[in-house]
Design a protein around this motif. Structure first.
Motif, PDB file in Angstrom:
ATOM      1  N   ARG A   1       0.799  -1.231   0.000  1.00  0.00           N
ATOM      2  CA  ARG A   1       0.000   0.000   0.000  1.00  0.00           C
ATOM      3  C   ARG A   1       0.834   1.285   0.000  1.00  0.00           C
ATOM      4  NH1 ARG A   1      -3.881  -0.908   4.991  1.00  0.00           N
ATOM      5  NH2 ARG A   1      -1.880  -1.709   5.752  1.00  0.00           N
ATOM      6  N   PRO A   2       1.865   1.419   0.846  1.00  0.00           N
ATOM      7  CA  PRO A   2       2.649   2.664   0.817  1.00  0.00           C
ATOM      8  C   PRO A   2       3.282   2.943  -0.539  1.00  0.00           C
ATOM      9  CG  PRO A   2       3.081   1.456   2.833  1.00  0.00           C
ATOM     10  CD  PRO A   2       2.295   0.534   1.947  1.00  0.00           C
ATOM     11  N   LEU A   3       3.761   1.912  -1.214  1.00  0.00           N
ATOM     12  CA  LEU A   3       4.362   2.100  -2.534  1.00  0.00           C
ATOM     13  C   LEU A   3       3.318   2.567  -3.545  1.00  0.00           C
ATOM     14  CD1 LEU A   3       6.688   1.938  -4.512  1.00  0.00           C
ATOM     15  CD2 LEU A   3       6.263  -0.521  -4.748  1.00  0.00           C
ATOM     16  N   LEU A   4       2.119   1.985  -3.482  1.00  0.00           N
ATOM     17  CA  LEU A   4       1.054   2.410  -4.385  1.00  0.00           C
ATOM     18  C   LEU A   4       0.712   3.880  -4.182  1.00  0.00           C
ATOM     19  CD1 LEU A   4      -1.289  -0.706  -4.169  1.00  0.00           C
ATOM     20  CD2 LEU A   4      -0.006   0.028  -6.187  1.00  0.00           C
ATOM     21  N   VAL A   5       0.667   4.307  -2.940  1.00  0.00           N
ATOM     22  CA  VAL A   5       0.379   5.716  -2.647  1.00  0.00           C
ATOM     23  C   VAL A   5       1.497   6.608  -3.161  1.00  0.00           C
ATOM     24  CG1 VAL A   5       0.081   7.407  -0.798  1.00  0.00           C
ATOM     25  CG2 VAL A   5      -1.097   5.200  -0.674  1.00  0.00           C
ATOM     26  N   ARG A   6       2.744   6.202  -2.981  1.00  0.00           N
ATOM     27  CA  ARG A   6       3.868   7.006  -3.478  1.00  0.00           C
ATOM     28  C   ARG A   6       3.823   7.139  -4.993  1.00  0.00           C
ATOM     29  NH1 ARG A   6       6.809   4.114   0.506  1.00  0.00           N
ATOM     30  NH2 ARG A   6       7.752   2.727  -1.055  1.00  0.00           N
ATOM     31  N   GLU A   7       3.488   6.059  -5.689  1.00  0.00           N
ATOM     32  CA  GLU A   7       3.401   6.118  -7.145  1.00  0.00           C
ATOM     33  C   GLU A   7       2.268   7.053  -7.580  1.00  0.00           C
ATOM     34  OE1 GLU A   7       5.348   4.699  -9.613  1.00  0.00           O
ATOM     35  OE2 GLU A   7       6.673   4.339  -7.895  1.00  0.00           O
ATOM     36  N   PHE A   8       1.166   7.011  -6.867  1.00  0.00           N
ATOM     37  CA  PHE A   8       0.058   7.913  -7.179  1.00  0.00           C
ATOM     38  C   PHE A   8       0.476   9.369  -6.989  1.00  0.00           C
ATOM     39  CE2 PHE A   8      -3.514  10.404  -5.375  1.00  0.00           C
ATOM     40  CZ  PHE A   8      -4.343  10.436  -6.491  1.00  0.00           C
ATOM     41  N   ASN A   9       1.223   9.650  -5.932  1.00  0.00           N
ATOM     42  CA  ASN A   9       1.628  11.027  -5.658  1.00  0.00           C
ATOM     43  C   ASN A   9       2.656  11.563  -6.644  1.00  0.00           C
ATOM     44  OD1 ASN A   9       1.188  10.622  -2.112  1.00  0.00           O
ATOM     45  ND2 ASN A   9      -0.070  11.826  -3.504  1.00  0.00           N
ATOM     46  N   LYS A  10       3.313  10.685  -7.382  1.00  0.00           N
ATOM     47  CA  LYS A  10       4.195  11.155  -8.446  1.00  0.00           C
ATOM     48  C   LYS A  10       3.379  11.834  -9.542  1.00  0.00           C
ATOM     49  CE  LYS A  10       7.830   7.657  -7.847  1.00  0.00           C
ATOM     50  NZ  LYS A  10       8.528   6.492  -8.486  1.00  0.00           N
ATOM     51  N   LYS A  11       2.171  11.339  -9.762  1.00  0.00           N
ATOM     52  CA  LYS A  11       1.289  11.908 -10.786  1.00  0.00           C
ATOM     53  C   LYS A  11       0.400  12.994 -10.210  1.00  0.00           C
ATOM     54  CE  LYS A  11      -1.973  10.581 -14.419  1.00  0.00           C
ATOM     55  NZ  LYS A  11      -2.660   9.441 -15.099  1.00  0.00           N
TER      56      LYS A  11
ATOM     57  N   ALA B   1      -8.693   5.889  -7.036  1.00  0.00           N
ATOM     58  CA  ALA B   1      -9.149   4.519  -7.290  1.00  0.00           C
ATOM     59  C   ALA B   1      -8.844   4.106  -8.723  1.00  0.00           C
ATOM     60  CB  ALA B   1     -10.640   4.398  -7.006  1.00  0.00           C
ATOM     61  N   ARG B   2      -9.013   5.040  -9.646  1.00  0.00           N
ATOM     62  CA  ARG B   2      -8.742   4.735 -11.052  1.00  0.00           C
ATOM     63  C   ARG B   2      -7.249   4.516 -11.283  1.00  0.00           C
ATOM     64  NH1 ARG B   2     -10.732   8.086 -16.460  1.00  0.00           N
ATOM     65  NH2 ARG B   2      -9.460   6.901 -17.939  1.00  0.00           N
ATOM     66  N   PHE B   3      -6.388   5.313 -10.664  1.00  0.00           N
ATOM     67  CA  PHE B   3      -4.952   5.146 -10.826  1.00  0.00           C
ATOM     68  C   PHE B   3      -4.507   3.740 -10.442  1.00  0.00           C
ATOM     69  CE2 PHE B   3      -0.689   5.041  -9.052  1.00  0.00           C
ATOM     70  CZ  PHE B   3       0.065   5.603 -10.070  1.00  0.00           C
ATOM     71  N   LEU B   4      -5.060   3.227  -9.344  1.00  0.00           N
ATOM     72  CA  LEU B   4      -4.664   1.897  -8.887  1.00  0.00           C
ATOM     73  C   LEU B   4      -5.087   0.810  -9.868  1.00  0.00           C
ATOM     74  CD1 LEU B   4      -5.424   2.078  -5.056  1.00  0.00           C
ATOM     75  CD2 LEU B   4      -3.308   2.606  -6.275  1.00  0.00           C
ATOM     76  N   SER B   5      -6.100   1.085 -10.677  1.00  0.00           N
ATOM     77  CA  SER B   5      -6.564   0.123 -11.679  1.00  0.00           C
ATOM     78  C   SER B   5      -5.926   0.340 -13.042  1.00  0.00           C
ATOM     79  CB  SER B   5      -8.094   0.205 -11.819  1.00  0.00           C
ATOM     80  OG  SER B   5      -8.723  -0.211 -10.636  1.00  0.00           O
ATOM     81  N   ASP B   6      -5.321   1.521 -13.237  1.00  0.00           N
ATOM     82  CA  ASP B   6      -4.663   1.832 -14.502  1.00  0.00           C
ATOM     83  C   ASP B   6      -3.244   1.265 -14.530  1.00  0.00           C
ATOM     84  OD1 ASP B   6      -6.718   3.110 -15.790  1.00  0.00           O
ATOM     85  OD2 ASP B   6      -6.156   5.119 -15.115  1.00  0.00           O
ATOM     86  N   GLU B   7      -2.532   1.560 -15.617  1.00  0.00           N
ATOM     87  CA  GLU B   7      -1.181   1.038 -15.788  1.00  0.00           C
ATOM     88  C   GLU B   7      -0.269   1.410 -14.622  1.00  0.00           C
ATOM     89  OE1 GLU B   7      -2.933   2.529 -18.040  1.00  0.00           O
ATOM     90  OE2 GLU B   7      -2.961   1.341 -19.886  1.00  0.00           O
ATOM     91  N   GLY B   8      -0.400   2.649 -14.121  1.00  0.00           N
ATOM     92  CA  GLY B   8       0.476   3.096 -13.043  1.00  0.00           C
ATOM     93  C   GLY B   8       0.436   2.181 -11.838  1.00  0.00           C
ATOM     94  N   GLY B   9      -0.744   1.876 -11.360  1.00  0.00           N
ATOM     95  CA  GLY B   9      -0.875   1.005 -10.197  1.00  0.00           C
ATOM     96  C   GLY B   9      -0.706  -0.460 -10.526  1.00  0.00           C
ATOM     97  N   GLN B  10      -1.241  -0.883 -11.662  1.00  0.00           N
ATOM     98  CA  GLN B  10      -1.227  -2.303 -12.005  1.00  0.00           C
ATOM     99  C   GLN B  10       0.171  -2.824 -12.328  1.00  0.00           C
ATOM    100  OE1 GLN B  10      -4.310  -4.621 -12.416  1.00  0.00           O
ATOM    101  NE2 GLN B  10      -4.444  -3.186 -10.704  1.00  0.00           N
TER     102      GLN B  10
END
Length: 443
Positions: free
Chosen positions: A63-73, A345-354
């Motif tokens: 989870r922390p890594l997913l949040v960090r990747e989201f915050n890059k965008k 929620a969409r980011f986690l389902s898109d290429e960035g999160g997946q």
């Protein structure tokens, strides 16, 4: 507690139309503001994410890594994690109370893929199809999208999926000159042969307790026999047909022949996995995570001696099917930050999160691009490298009363396995139970 149905779809459509015509946001009386939900805020915003731990390959929490990747965008959107229980019924009960009361928190919540119909029916999840466009959903396996849908609308963004496999003792099959089973009947005969030689206490272990896991086993076995529990629209009952009879008869006979222990009637995932990793069973049906446990010398007495393949089918039928499991992200329709919540929620389902899941997770990404990536297909974990071969089968989740539907299935199936009911009597009783469940009546 029974909650009355709200007209979420009609209200949401009306609100979006009003917003487009007048330039004003929809009011609370007309439902969630879908126009606002479609726009990512440009200024600071906060999203509260209610989520259970997501396992990394190294045993950590993704989870922390997913949040960090989201915050890059989206560096201007703050994500605050709220710990959630991993047990589906516990999580569902907690959320149902909170969101049905109109609470705006959490903004996004991670939930089971069997929740959409119930949450949609009770206006506890935001409709998503119009927010992202029809092409968006074509990038995921059809059964996955179907499981997240209710009456033509989609109510959750996929996060990760799970599916079961057949795990086996390759050393014992080699010793007795036996092939990896191609169908269930062959598995039973091979297991019995190894047992008769004294090389294993059990032939085949799975999940037979009175709970959701048994519904998963039954759903896929009925599909193996060419049938289903309910019709595609979730309104008709088909469980009591020939496929249901074949599936229950097979499980009953496994116990009657001693291939599966009588104690399977109390087995959940961990019990069956323990029986396999201790060296007591030849075959195991379990979810993809079981490979990491069973092939780890620190947790398993059979590490290095096992194999993993897609599930076989019945003789004369096509194999390779597996019950769809997994978790997804729902958006709270009462959120005061709908645009930011949808973006996360969409980011986690898109290429960035997946793709983060494909590289780092101990669970499978459902996005086709990630699932077909080299990170997954070249994995030394056969539960990952074989994932593209599994034909996913969804549980009968299209009813808003799915918990009662599942109870009707696993209760009657357990009675057959335990010897407390004949197959035909159990199927007739299951039909009555399912009919009541589909009407929303308590069992």
């Amino acid at each position: 507690m029974t909650m009355s149905r709200r007209t979420l779809l009609a209200a949401g459509a009306a609100g979006a139309a009003a917003a487009s015509l007048t330039g004003c946001a929809a009011t609370a009386d007309t439902g969630p503001d879908l126009a606002a939900a479609a726009v990512v805020p440009k200024g600071p915003a906060t999203v509260r994410w209610w989520a259970a731990r997501v396992a990394r390959k190294d045993g950590g929490d993704l989870r922390p890594l997913l949040v960090r990747e989201f915050n890059k965008k989206y560096p201007h959107i703050t994500v605050r994690m709220i710990g959630a229980p991993a047990q589906t019924d516990t999580a569902r009960a907690a959320l149902a109370t909170q969101i049905a009361s109109g609470s705006p928190s959490p903004d996004v919540f991670m939930g089971d893929s069997v929740w959409p119909a119930q949450f949609a029916y009770n206006s506890m999840a935001l409709p998503l199809r119009s927010l992202v466009g029809e092409d968006y959903w074509r990038r995921y396996p059809g059964p996955h999208v179907e499981a997240l849908s209710y009456e033509g609308e989609v109510y959750a963004f996929p996060l990760y999926q799970d599916q079961p496999y057949l795990f086996y003792r390759k050393d014992l099959l080699r010793k007795h000159g036996l092939p990896v089973p191609r169908h269930w009947e062959e598995l039973a005969d091979s297991a019995a042969k190894v047992q008769r030689a004294g090389d294993a206490d059990y032939g085949f272990v799975w999940q037979g307790s009175v709970y959701e896991g048994l519904t998963c086993n039954i759903t896929e076995l009925v599909a193996d026999a060419g049938g289903s529990i309910l019709t595609e629209d979730g309104k008709g009952i088909t469980f009591d047909g020939p496929a249901g009879e074949r599936a229950l008869t097979y499980l009953r006979d496994l116990v009657a022949r001693g291939i599966t222990p009588k104690s399977v009637t109390t087995f959940i995932e961990q019990d069956s996995l323990d029986a396999f990793t201790s060296g007591r069973s030849v075959f195991l049906r379990n979810w993809s995570y079981a490979w990491g446990v069973a092939n780890n010398p620190e947790s398993s007495a059979v590490a290095g001696k096992i194999g993993c393949v897609v599930r076989p089918g019945f003789e004369g039928e096509r194999g390779g099917q597996g019950c769809l499991g997994g978790w997804c992200n729902y958006v709270n329709p009462h959120s005061r930050n709908l645009g930011a919540a949808v973006a996360f929620a969409r980011f986690l389902s898109d290429e960035g999160g997946q793709m983060v899941l494909a590289r780092e997770a101990a669970v499978l990404p459902p996005l086709d691009e990630a699932l077909q990536s080299r990170h997954v297909r070249d994995s030394d974990n056969p539960a990952f490298s074989e994932a593209h071969r599994v034909r996913l089968v969804a549980r009968p989740v299209h009813s808003p009363h799915y918990p009662a539907v599942s109870k009707a299935v696993y209760t009657r199936a357990n009675q057959v396995i335990s010897g407390g009911s004949s197959v035909r009597t159990a199927l007739a009783s299951a039909r009555r139970d399912l009919r009541a469940a589909l009407k929303g009546e308590a069992l």
